[in-house]
Scaffold this motif. Sequence first.
Motif, PDB file in Angstrom:
ATOM      1  N   SER A  70      -1.667 -14.763  -1.856  1.00  0.00           N
ATOM      2  CA  SER A  70      -0.307 -14.244  -1.671  1.00  0.00           C
ATOM      3  C   SER A  70      -0.043 -13.047  -2.578  1.00  0.00           C
ATOM      4  O   SER A  70       0.525 -12.047  -2.153  1.00  0.00           O
ATOM      5  CB  SER A  70       0.711 -15.346  -1.944  1.00  0.00           C
ATOM      6  OG  SER A  70       2.021 -14.850  -1.871  1.00  0.00           O
ATOM      7  N   LYS A  71      -0.469 -13.158  -3.835  1.00  0.00           N
ATOM      8  CA  LYS A  71      -0.281 -12.039  -4.770  1.00  0.00           C
ATOM      9  C   LYS A  71      -1.068 -10.812  -4.321  1.00  0.00           C
ATOM     10  O   LYS A  71      -0.567  -9.692  -4.363  1.00  0.00           O
ATOM     11  CB  LYS A  71      -0.698 -12.442  -6.178  1.00  0.00           C
ATOM     12  CG  LYS A  71       0.274 -13.339  -6.891  1.00  0.00           C
ATOM     13  CD  LYS A  71      -0.222 -13.625  -8.302  1.00  0.00           C
ATOM     14  CE  LYS A  71       0.814 -14.299  -9.124  1.00  0.00           C
ATOM     15  NZ  LYS A  71       1.966 -13.466  -9.431  1.00  0.00           N
ATOM     16  N   GLY A  72      -2.308 -11.021  -3.891  1.00  0.00           N
ATOM     17  CA  GLY A  72      -3.131  -9.902  -3.436  1.00  0.00           C
ATOM     18  C   GLY A  72      -2.580  -9.241  -2.189  1.00  0.00           C
ATOM     19  O   GLY A  72      -2.496  -8.011  -2.097  1.00  0.00           O
ATOM     20  N   ALA A  73      -2.190 -10.069  -1.205  1.00  0.00           N
ATOM     21  CA  ALA A  73      -1.625  -9.519   0.031  1.00  0.00           C
ATOM     22  C   ALA A  73      -0.305  -8.802  -0.248  1.00  0.00           C
ATOM     23  O   ALA A  73      -0.010  -7.763   0.347  1.00  0.00           O
ATOM     24  CB  ALA A  73      -1.417 -10.633   1.058  1.00  0.00           C
ATOM     25  N   GLY A  74       0.501  -9.349  -1.171  1.00  0.00           N
ATOM     26  CA  GLY A  74       1.759  -8.694  -1.532  1.00  0.00           C
ATOM     27  C   GLY A  74       1.533  -7.355  -2.205  1.00  0.00           C
ATOM     28  O   GLY A  74       2.244  -6.385  -1.946  1.00  0.00           O
ATOM     29  N   ALA A  75       0.523  -7.289  -3.068  1.00  0.00           N
ATOM     30  CA  ALA A  75       0.216  -6.020  -3.745  1.00  0.00           C
ATOM     31  C   ALA A  75      -0.279  -4.979  -2.747  1.00  0.00           C
ATOM     32  O   ALA A  75       0.134  -3.813  -2.800  1.00  0.00           O
ATOM     33  CB  ALA A  75      -0.820  -6.251  -4.836  1.00  0.00           C
ATOM     34  N   VAL A  76      -1.142  -5.392  -1.827  1.00  0.00           N
ATOM     35  CA  VAL A  76      -1.637  -4.459  -0.796  1.00  0.00           C
ATOM     36  C   VAL A  76      -0.484  -4.001   0.098  1.00  0.00           C
ATOM     37  O   VAL A  76      -0.355  -2.814   0.422  1.00  0.00           O
ATOM     38  CB  VAL A  76      -2.764  -5.111   0.029  1.00  0.00           C
ATOM     39  CG1 VAL A  76      -3.101  -4.283   1.255  1.00  0.00           C
ATOM     40  CG2 VAL A  76      -3.998  -5.320  -0.833  1.00  0.00           C
ATOM     41  N   ALA A  77       0.371  -4.940   0.495  1.00  0.00           N
ATOM     42  CA  ALA A  77       1.515  -4.582   1.351  1.00  0.00           C
ATOM     43  C   ALA A  77       2.475  -3.639   0.629  1.00  0.00           C
ATOM     44  O   ALA A  77       2.999  -2.694   1.236  1.00  0.00           O
ATOM     45  CB  ALA A  77       2.247  -5.850   1.787  1.00  0.00           C
ATOM     46  N   ALA A  78       2.705  -3.859  -0.656  1.00  0.00           N
ATOM     47  CA  ALA A  78       3.591  -2.970  -1.418  1.00  0.00           C
ATOM     48  C   ALA A  78       2.991  -1.567  -1.515  1.00  0.00           C
ATOM     49  O   ALA A  78       3.706  -0.567  -1.375  1.00  0.00           O
ATOM     50  CB  ALA A  78       3.839  -3.544  -2.813  1.00  0.00           C
ATOM     51  N   ALA A  79       1.691  -1.486  -1.724  1.00  0.00           N
ATOM     52  CA  ALA A  79       1.037  -0.171  -1.814  1.00  0.00           C
ATOM     53  C   ALA A  79       1.109   0.561  -0.468  1.00  0.00           C
ATOM     54  O   ALA A  79       1.439   1.758  -0.423  1.00  0.00           O
ATOM     55  CB  ALA A  79      -0.418  -0.331  -2.248  1.00  0.00           C
ATOM     56  N   LEU A  80       0.820  -0.141   0.616  1.00  0.00           N
ATOM     57  CA  LEU A  80       0.862   0.504   1.929  1.00  0.00           C
ATOM     58  C   LEU A  80       2.287   0.900   2.316  1.00  0.00           C
ATOM     59  O   LEU A  80       2.505   1.970   2.899  1.00  0.00           O
ATOM     60  CB  LEU A  80       0.260  -0.422   2.987  1.00  0.00           C
ATOM     61  CG  LEU A  80      -1.243  -0.657   2.880  1.00  0.00           C
ATOM     62  CD1 LEU A  80      -1.709  -1.683   3.906  1.00  0.00           C
ATOM     63  CD2 LEU A  80      -2.008   0.641   3.037  1.00  0.00           C
ATOM     64  N   ALA A  81       3.259   0.065   1.995  1.00  0.00           N
ATOM     65  CA  ALA A  81       4.649   0.414   2.296  1.00  0.00           C
ATOM     66  C   ALA A  81       5.104   1.608   1.465  1.00  0.00           C
ATOM     67  O   ALA A  81       5.854   2.456   1.955  1.00  0.00           O
ATOM     68  CB  ALA A  81       5.559  -0.789   2.044  1.00  0.00           C
ATOM     69  N   ALA A  82       4.645   1.701   0.215  1.00  0.00           N
ATOM     70  CA  ALA A  82       5.004   2.855  -0.622  1.00  0.00           C
ATOM     71  C   ALA A  82       4.428   4.138  -0.045  1.00  0.00           C
ATOM     72  O   ALA A  82       5.104   5.173  -0.009  1.00  0.00           O
ATOM     73  CB  ALA A  82       4.506   2.634  -2.050  1.00  0.00           C
ATOM     74  N   VAL A  83       3.186   4.083   0.429  1.00  0.00           N
ATOM     75  CA  VAL A  83       2.581   5.256   1.066  1.00  0.00           C
ATOM     76  C   VAL A  83       3.359   5.619   2.328  1.00  0.00           C
ATOM     77  O   VAL A  83       3.620   6.797   2.599  1.00  0.00           O
ATOM     78  CB  VAL A  83       1.094   4.993   1.384  1.00  0.00           C
ATOM     79  CG1 VAL A  83       0.522   6.055   2.298  1.00  0.00           C
ATOM     80  CG2 VAL A  83       0.289   4.903   0.097  1.00  0.00           C
ATOM     81  N   ASN A  84       3.762   4.608   3.101  1.00  0.00           N
ATOM     82  CA  ASN A  84       4.515   4.851   4.327  1.00  0.00           C
ATOM     83  C   ASN A  84       5.873   5.489   4.032  1.00  0.00           C
ATOM     84  O   ASN A  84       6.294   6.423   4.722  1.00  0.00           O
ATOM     85  CB  ASN A  84       4.698   3.529   5.080  1.00  0.00           C
ATOM     86  CG  ASN A  84       5.256   3.724   6.468  1.00  0.00           C
ATOM     87  OD1 ASN A  84       5.184   4.809   7.030  1.00  0.00           O
ATOM     88  ND2 ASN A  84       5.800   2.664   7.015  1.00  0.00           N
ATOM     89  N   ILE A  85       6.554   5.013   3.006  1.00  0.00           N
ATOM     90  CA  ILE A  85       7.857   5.578   2.652  1.00  0.00           C
ATOM     91  C   ILE A  85       7.695   7.025   2.177  1.00  0.00           C
ATOM     92  O   ILE A  85       8.425   7.921   2.607  1.00  0.00           O
ATOM     93  CB  ILE A  85       8.541   4.721   1.570  1.00  0.00           C
ATOM     94  CG1 ILE A  85       8.951   3.370   2.149  1.00  0.00           C
ATOM     95  CG2 ILE A  85       9.747   5.428   0.989  1.00  0.00           C
ATOM     96  CD1 ILE A  85       9.413   2.378   1.112  1.00  0.00           C
ATOM     97  N   PHE A  86       6.738   7.267   1.291  1.00  0.00           N
ATOM     98  CA  PHE A  86       6.519   8.619   0.769  1.00  0.00           C
ATOM     99  C   PHE A  86       6.152   9.579   1.903  1.00  0.00           C
ATOM    100  O   PHE A  86       6.707  10.677   2.004  1.00  0.00           O
ATOM    101  CB  PHE A  86       5.412   8.591  -0.288  1.00  0.00           C
ATOM    102  CG  PHE A  86       5.121   9.933  -0.894  1.00  0.00           C
ATOM    103  CD1 PHE A  86       6.026  10.527  -1.749  1.00  0.00           C
ATOM    104  CD2 PHE A  86       3.947  10.597  -0.588  1.00  0.00           C
ATOM    105  CE1 PHE A  86       5.764  11.771  -2.307  1.00  0.00           C
ATOM    106  CE2 PHE A  86       3.679  11.833  -1.131  1.00  0.00           C
ATOM    107  CZ  PHE A  86       4.584  12.424  -2.000  1.00  0.00           C
ATOM    108  N   GLY A  87       5.230   9.165   2.767  1.00  0.00           N
ATOM    109  CA  GLY A  87       4.842  10.011   3.904  1.00  0.00           C
ATOM    110  C   GLY A  87       5.991  10.232   4.866  1.00  0.00           C
ATOM    111  O   GLY A  87       6.159  11.323   5.410  1.00  0.00           O
ATOM    112  N   GLY A  88       6.803   9.214   5.064  1.00  0.00           N
ATOM    113  CA  GLY A  88       7.960   9.353   5.962  1.00  0.00           C
ATOM    114  C   GLY A  88       8.963  10.362   5.445  1.00  0.00           C
ATOM    115  O   GLY A  88       9.512  11.154   6.210  1.00  0.00           O
TER     116      GLY A  88
END
Length: 104
Positions: A70-88
């Motif tokens: 759960s911690k690993g998946a949450g960290a990966v999801a947070a990183a990908l969402a941050a990239v998505n927000i910045f790119g957006g």
Amino acid sequence: MDVDPTVFRLAIFVLAIFVGYYVVWSVTPALHTPLMAVTNAISSVIIVGALLAAAASGSDGQLTGNILISKGAGAVAAALAAVNIFGGFLVTQRMLAMYKKKSK
């Protein structure tokens, strides 16, 4: 006759792909910038859930295998969402610059 839940979920996923494709491609160009802004807002909500998953802990405070996943998946999801927000935001800024009048 019962339908296997995996087949049922796969059918819903495929239908969601088709609906999403036709919804996105039917948007007029004038609405793309507001649509990007809404997408950024949705991604910011997703990052909250990802941070909650990354902060997960067991009821007794011990780190079990499921908690680590759960911690690993949450960290990966947070990183990908941050990239998505910045790119957006970059794409939205570029699209808004296209509407500015060019000075001579």
